[in-house]
Design an enzyme around this catalytic site. Structure first.
Site, mmCIF file in Angstrom:
data_model
loop_
_atom_site.group_PDB
_atom_site.id
_atom_site.type_symbol
_atom_site.label_atom_id
_atom_site.label_comp_id
_atom_site.label_asym_id
_atom_site.label_seq_id
_atom_site.Cartn_x
_atom_site.Cartn_y
_atom_site.Cartn_z
ATOM 1 N N HIS A 51 -31.163 -31.087 -15.209
ATOM 2 C CA HIS A 51 -31.501 -30.538 -13.900
ATOM 3 C C HIS A 51 -32.574 -31.352 -13.193
ATOM 4 C CE1 HIS A 51 -29.115 -27.227 -15.345
ATOM 5 N NE2 HIS A 51 -29.946 -27.021 -16.326
ATOM 6 N N ARG A 103 -43.322 -29.616 -0.068
ATOM 7 C CA ARG A 103 -44.097 -30.793 -0.459
ATOM 8 C C ARG A 103 -43.255 -32.029 -0.197
ATOM 9 N NH1 ARG A 103 -41.147 -32.127 -4.931
ATOM 10 N NH2 ARG A 103 -40.332 -30.402 -6.177
#
Length: 653
Positions: A229, A286
């Protein structure tokens, strides 16, 4: 409100800290690093104008200690904090603490982070805004019809705290494991479940927003090639998307940003199912690891724009037009063939050539430790077309010199050249299907390793250009008619190289038909192989005792790490502590006076003298204690590794 920044602290480490410092320096800003104890000598620390220690090693004691980081910023005189990615970059409490200390926060408002940082709350917000979603699944009520499930950390990203569940019997254990990992990585153990979509694409939209109402959607990125992932290869724009779908994703991303009054750089991530339907995954509040591909396509510096927005500056109403295609590969110190096992140790060489961008937190000689992510570098290629960018990136990686650690470099090259990737047939199951074939040995691996061993042997025997004449006219054996022999281990196999030195010109190989030596220097060997001229770059790495430990050979045929096999096997592994072994074949020419079993000895005391190759060699006691056995006698001929004596070390007082 405009607030001019003069000094920025990066609350992070490694590659992203170095990346932010690069832009800060270009803008005339002072830079401040923070570092854990293992990172005291790291590149980001060396490149900063000032650095503040965070005592400890574990992230929970260092880079996740927001209170210590705020104290560091104030102590170093910084007036702004950039969080980078990971660690505290999506922590609203940290953002508030930075602002409360009178510092500029180079990121979105804490309220926006709070709204989006929890994936569960973000999904509720996006549902209300009309963004398409996957329906959540209550793990306590899950049935076989809900499988497979994807467990995700509510406060996390980067693949941490994620698990795929295909069997209900393992759901509880996977929930516990995901929660524990999330707690360790993000300080929050909330985990949620949603349907896992097979053969889907991971597509995201970069957004940038200022405080004056302007929101940019800076195109799409495809990040479908993932392991555990975590993204491995990313590109911009996402290839093969219908224009209508691209527009839908842009509009949904802008809606997400406006829904939380977003400011700064962020990314809205989607899962695109095989039928083309998009589903909102999460919004990362972010800068992303893969931001360089967007920078390349749009010709922007996103960090510089983050700083401008944090100072209160306005964006132009519309972004620049994109040009070309960019692809990024993440170079990890890991072994994909062994369950992606991370590697630690010294990175002796990291050199990537070609028309590519390299973002890294390491230089030659740095140590890759056990505490943090094993990413060594990001390598990015930009070209007018996708095919050209992919080709340039694969070529640069294939020719890179990476010495000291096992990496995923070969996997990256093969992935970029795989027919599915070349044809833009992308989905998150790529490595599930192809990892075996991508990590198996190449058909010509043995012949390539043989040539690498030949090059290593010739380079090791080659005298330096400034060596004395006697060293430059031939080999080290008295009988030059006898071939010299060197042996190497490569990937578990042993290769023997035989050659005869020549008084003038390169050596002559023995038992290597079709291979001719054109030139041999300590770092460079040129061979003619079947009428094809090939150049081999050779680097020897010595251990602390000055003995050759590893040899690295790079050429167009591939890169190899070779371990020299000594002429005589090291017998120390077969003996008990205190055993004194003959370091070479020789003759015992002297025994210490009064030496006999039972005699006391002191550490460093000479016990025996051997003569070999017209030189005397002293055999000394390894410790203070008692001589318990003496097998050598005056005049004895001994072989390499022969047991000469045994000393029993006296116990400490």
């Amino acid at each position: 409100m405009t607030q001019l920044i003069t000094s920025v602290l990066v609350a992070n480490r490694g590659e992203i800290a170095v990346r932010v410092f690069r832009t800060a320096r270009a803008l005339g800003l002072a830079t401040v690093a923070v570092h854990s104890d293992p990172d005291a000598g790291a590149l980001h620390v060396r490149e900063a104008d000032a650095a503040v220690r965070l005592p400890g090693a574990a992230p929970a004691d260092t880079y996740l200690r927001g209170d210590l980081i705020v104290e560091a910023a104030l102590a170093a005189g910084a007036d702004a904090v950039h969080p980078g990615y990971g660690f505290l970059s999506e922590n609203a409490a940290f953002a508030r603490a930075v602002l409360a200390a009178g510092l500029v926060w180079i990121g979105p408002p804490p309220e926006a982070i709070e709204a989006m940082a929890s994936k569960t709350r973000a999904k509720e917000l996006m549902r209300a805004a009309g963004v398409p979603l996957l329906d959540p699944v209550d793990p306590a009520q899950a049935t076989a019809a809900d499988l497979p499930l994807l467990l995700k950390a509510a406060a996390g990203g980067g693949g941490r705290g994620m698990r795929i569940v295909r069997d209900l019997s393992g759901l509880k254990a996977e929930l516990d494991a995901a929660a524990a990992e999330a707690r360790s990585a993000f300080g929050d153990d909330e985990v949620f479940a949603e349907p896992y979509v097979e053969r889907a694409r991971h597509v995201e939209v970069q957004i940038l927003a200022d405080a004056h109402g302007t929101v940019w959607a800076l195109g799409t990125r495809d990040c479908s090639l993932q392991r555990r992932h975590q993204k491995v290869i990313e590109e911009a724009p996402a290839p093969g998307l219908p224009e209508a779908l691209r527009t839908t994703l842009h509009e949904a991303a802008v809606a997400a940003a406006r829904a939380v009054s977003y400011q700064g750089a962020g990314t809205v991530e989607f899962l695109v199912a095989a039928d083309g339907r998009p589903y909102f995954l999460e919004m990362n509040t972010r800068l992303q690891v893969e931001h360089p591909v967007t920078e390349a396509v749009f010709g922007l510096d996103l960090v510089a724009l983050q700083l401008r927005i944090a100072e209160g500056g306005a964006l132009p109403l519309t972004p620049p037009e994109p040009t070309g295609h960019a692809v990024e590969a993440r170079l990890y110190a890991e072994n994909p063939a062994q369950d992606w096992r991370p590697q630690t140790g010294v990175l002796h060489t990291l050199a990537v050539s070609g028309e590519v961008r390299v973002d890294t937190g390491f230089t030659d000689g740095d140590t890759v430790g056990i505490h943090y992510d094993p990413m060594l570098a990001k390598v990015v290629a930009h070209a007018p077309t996708r095919a050209e960018a992919v080709r340039a990136l694969a070529h640069a990686l294939a020719g890179a010199r990476i010495h000291g650690l096992t990496t995923n470099r070969e996997l990256l090259v093969r992935s970029l050249r795989h027919p599915e990737f070349a044809g833009a047939r992308l989905d998150t199951g790529f490595y599930d299907r192809h990892l075996g074939s991508l990590t198996e040995a190449a058909p010509d691996a043995a012949s390539s390793a043989t040539l690498a061993a030949v090059a290593a042997a010739l380079a090791a025997a080659a005298p330096a250009p400034d060596a004395p004449l006697a060293a430059r006219i031939g080999g080290w054996r008295n009988l030059r008619s006898q071939p010299q022999i060197r042996r190497y281990r490569v990937a578990g196999s042993e290769y023997e190289v035989r050659y005869r030195p020549a008084r003038n010109g390169p050596p002559e190989l023995v038992d290597h038909p079709g291979v001719r030596v054109l030139a041999a220097e300590p770092g460079l060997v040129t061979l003619e192989v079947g009428r094809v001229r090939r150049t081999f770059h050779v680097k020897h790495n010595s251990n602390t005792e000055g003995v050759a430990a590893e040899t690295y050979v790079d050429c167009a045929l591939g890169a190899h790490t070779l371990t020299p096999v000594p002429r005589f096997a090291d017998p120390r592994a077969r003996t008990e502590p205190g055993s004194l072994l003959a370091p070479m074949p020789g003759t015992v020419i002297r025994v210490a006076e009064g030496l006999a079993p039972g005699a006391p000895v002191t550490a460093g005391q000479p016990l025996l003298w051997l003569e070999a190759m017209k030189m005397e060699h002293r055999i000394v006691s390894p410790a203070s204690g008692t001589l318990t056995a003496l097998h050598a006698a005056l005049g004895h001929q001994v072989e390499f590794g022969a047991l000469l004596a045994v000393v029993q070390e006296e116990p400490p007082a």
